[in-house]
Design a protein around this motif. Structure first.
Motif: not given
Length: 170
Positions: A105-106, A109, A113, A133, A137
């Motif tokens: 996920y990172t 992300l 972006q 996100h 979470a």
């Protein structure tokens, strides 16, 4: 007059050449949609022999690779595309989609972006960013519950996210 005729002929041939290239993409995309992976790969590789930096065909190649179960190759193709053409949002978005499937996920992300930086109104990337996100979470809440399993506040947040995802499914 002869120069004008040559110019008209050149423009006509150039237009036909552009249409022929467009047909290649349409054909490969049609083959991808019908999951005719080998035929799609053959056409994509043929095009890439004459135009190895063609970003559109390389993007299609990554879809073929993914469809054939060659996820690592698809990731490599997309990563190279994002480096060669950082201004194109689609490779960043598609890279993120593959990373999400691997629970990375990172990294996803970061890719999303970059897609949004390249095109701030790219709705698919914006939606995918929201999904990442939410996944981050959920991961954070799961880790918090491991540290303090009896914490009802965290459990309630986890359940709320789960319900949100369930209600959003098609």
């Amino acid at each position: 007059m002869r120069l004008l005729n040559l110019l008209i002929l050149f423009c006509g041939l150039w237009s036909l050449s552009a249409l022929a290239r467009a047909d290649i993409y349409t054909d490969v995309n049609r083959l991808i949609q019908s999951e005719s992976w080998d035929k799609a790969l053959e056409q994509a590789q043929s095009r890439l022999k004459t135009a190895p930096t063609d970003p559109q065909m390389r993007l299609l190649l990554s879809r073929i690779q993914d469809g054939q179960g060659q996820t690592d190759e698809a990731l490599d193709t997309l990563q190279a595309l994002t480096q060669n053409f950082p201004e194109l949002p689609e490779p960043h978005n598609n890279l993120a989609a593959l990373l999400v499937r691997q629970n990375r996920y990172t990294e996803a992300l970061t890719a999303l972006q970059a897609a949004i930086l390249a095109r701030p109104d790219y709705a698919i990337a914006l939606e995918n960013l929201g999904d990442v996100h939410v996944a981050l979470a959920r991961e954070a809440y799961a880790n918090a519950l491991k540290a303090t399993p009896a914490q009802t506040r965290i459990q309630n947040k986890q359940l709320t996210l789960d319900q949100l995802i369930k209600n959003a499914a098609p």
